[in-house]
Structure formats: C-alpha cells, structure tokens
Write an enzyme that holds these catalytic residues in place. Sequence first.
Site, PDB file in Angstrom:
ATOM      1  N   SER A   1       0.853  -1.335  -0.081  1.00  0.00           N
ATOM      2  CA  SER A   1       0.150   0.017  -0.075  1.00  0.00           C
ATOM      3  C   SER A   1       0.839   1.274  -0.007  1.00  0.00           C
ATOM      4  O   SER A   1       1.795   1.342   0.462  1.00  0.00           O
ATOM      5  CB  SER A   1      -0.876   0.125   1.298  1.00  0.00           C
ATOM      6  OG  SER A   1      -1.482   1.268   1.429  1.00  0.00           O
TER       7      SER A   1
ATOM      8  N   TYR B   1      -1.250  -0.010   9.856  1.00  0.00           N
ATOM      9  CA  TYR B   1      -1.338  -0.567   8.570  1.00  0.00           C
ATOM     10  C   TYR B   1       0.181  -0.109   7.825  1.00  0.00           C
ATOM     11  O   TYR B   1       0.495  -1.366   7.021  1.00  0.00           O
ATOM     12  CB  TYR B   1      -2.504   0.011   7.982  1.00  0.00           C
ATOM     13  CG  TYR B   1      -2.990  -0.383   6.466  1.00  0.00           C
ATOM     14  CD1 TYR B   1      -3.457  -1.672   6.489  1.00  0.00           C
ATOM     15  CD2 TYR B   1      -2.683   0.256   5.566  1.00  0.00           C
ATOM     16  CE1 TYR B   1      -3.832  -2.322   5.179  1.00  0.00           C
ATOM     17  CE2 TYR B   1      -3.083  -0.154   4.085  1.00  0.00           C
ATOM     18  CZ  TYR B   1      -3.545  -1.625   4.073  1.00  0.00           C
ATOM     19  OH  TYR B   1      -4.203  -1.917   2.912  1.00  0.00           O
TER      20      TYR B   1
ATOM     21  N   LYS C   1       2.521  -3.216   6.570  1.00  0.00           N
ATOM     22  CA  LYS C   1       2.918  -3.475   5.068  1.00  0.00           C
ATOM     23  C   LYS C   1       4.400  -3.431   4.472  1.00  0.00           C
ATOM     24  O   LYS C   1       4.837  -4.068   3.669  1.00  0.00           O
ATOM     25  CB  LYS C   1       1.943  -2.654   3.878  1.00  0.00           C
ATOM     26  CG  LYS C   1       0.248  -2.662   4.204  1.00  0.00           C
ATOM     27  CD  LYS C   1       0.229  -3.962   3.371  1.00  0.00           C
ATOM     28  CE  LYS C   1      -1.463  -4.207   3.201  1.00  0.00           C
ATOM     29  NZ  LYS C   1      -1.796  -5.312   2.683  1.00  0.00           N
TER      30      LYS C   1
END
Length: 318
Positions: free
Chosen positions: A121, A145, A149
Amino acid sequence: MSCVLVTGAQGFIGQQLVQRLLTAGLSGQPLRKLVLVDLAFDGAAAGACVQHIAGSVAERGVLQRAIDTRPDCIFHLASVPGGAAERDPALGRSVNLDATLNLLDACRSLAQPPRFVYASSVAVYGDRFSGVASEDLAPAPAISYGAHKLACEILLADASRRGWVDGCSVRLPGIVARRDENAGLASAFMSQLFWSLAEGRAVTLPVSPTGSCWWMSARTCVDNLLHMARMDSGLWNAQRSYQMPVLHLTMGEVIDALAQRFGPGVRDLVSYAPDPFIDRVFARLPPLRTPNAQQLGLRHDGDAPTLVCNALGLGQAR
C-alpha cells in the site's frame, strides 16, 4: 496448468481478480485449480476448478489447508483496512503482519517456490510530503497498517532470497470504485464519490475541495497484479517492490470527469466536511513519479474520464 491461491478473495479487488482468472486463466492458460480464501463466501464465484476455504488467514489451520493445495501462484490480498487496524491493533497485527509471515513460512513446504504477488500500500510512505514524490521515496509509515505493509515487503524479499517463494510487492493507491460502505476503510470516500454521483445521490466528502489523491480503478489494478504474476522475476529490483503508477487528481478534476459523464448537475450533489486525519493522510498527496514501474510495464488509467469508465464498468470515455 496452474493452481492459483487468492487470499481476500471476496474483497473488492479479490472478486474482480477471481473473475478475470476464471475468464482468462493465467498467462493465457486455463487454471487447474483456483483456491479462494476468505471469511465467508456468500454469492462467491463458482466453477469446476474453484475450491473455497472459509476462515481467517490469521488461523494457521486455514493457511495450511490453502498451502496443501500446492499453489503455483499466490495473490495475497487479505488485510484489515487502515482505519479498522488503528481501532483494533491486535486484529490489525494478526492479519496484516502475522498472517503474511505465517503464509510465507508455510510456503517452505512446497516443492517449487510459488510466484507470490503481495498487495502492499501507499500507506508505507506516511503523510509527510513536499513537492513531487517518487517511487524511490523513503518509507515513513504514519499508521500501523503502513508499518505492517512495509515490514511484509522486506520479509517477502528475504523469503524470496531464501528460495521459499518467488515474490514481489506492489503498492496500491486508492482503488475505486467499491460499492460497499466499509467502515474500516478510511479512503472509502473516494469510491463513494463515484457511485453517489453516478446514481444521482448527494455525498459529503471528509476532505477539502482542493484535496488531491492518488487514484486507480480496480480494473487497472487487476491488470497490474496479473502482469506481475506472469513476468520474468529476473527483471525485478533487489527490493522486489514497486509502486503502482497512479493518476494524481484533485477532487475537482474527478468531479469534472463525473459531470462530463453524468451531467453538470452532479456538481451540486457534493458537499465537504473535512476530517483532519483523512484529509491529511489521503488528500494532501503530491504528484508521484514512477518511471521504473512504468518501464516494467505497470500502468495507470490514463486520464480522469477513462478512470471514471474503468471504475464504474462503463464503455469508452466520451
């Protein structure tokens, strides 16, 4: 013929990838087996070659059942979205980090290292930009997050070095236009804009009118995922990580493209109530240069009218 495994198969991108695989196979060849992993499979794709494995990728037993099918290619799309991961750090870690590491570890039992395409991402970059950004920008995640990643990108490259997989990471921008109102997805407003104006409904955006985002349709995202699955990994960089090319568009430019398709009156359906966090993380993005990714064959949608058509499954841009 190949056995292909897709985690997160019932997600927005996963469903479109699965349909493409069922229709066109992989590298022009029909599939021997298509193994789909997700929490549940209501209304899921079906076919003689399809096997469903219901359950969380955070469960080792689920991953082991998937690996026992001996996949030749893995698309790892399963994740807890950034907003939900911030609210529930334990869940975010178990799915976004631990499950990925467990899946990589499970691949060690395979006779041949599978091609492993990992959906990373743009969240790895964080929210501190100045001027034009580049695919070589040093990552600085602003939320868990993004941190997870980035960690998985590094560990996927290491697993590839060890010969467990033949993997690559591709960093996804805002992908449009999903139908569901996913409360855990902080970037959901990007998709809501498309469907609201296409259907003549009012929409309130949590960003400012001058906000600029990185955009890509799910159709083009799937094109890029499949491109990475079939290409020669000897062409990849040492990090085995690439930023998908993006369209850098302001909210106004996207609304203009929607007005071109659905009539000028749709502009009146849009109002703004900026949320400081969402506006900073998702709508203050500079242009993003990706010459290496584009040389490799990765693509964006081309322009705003084509983005609208691709995102909504319409015909050619007018």
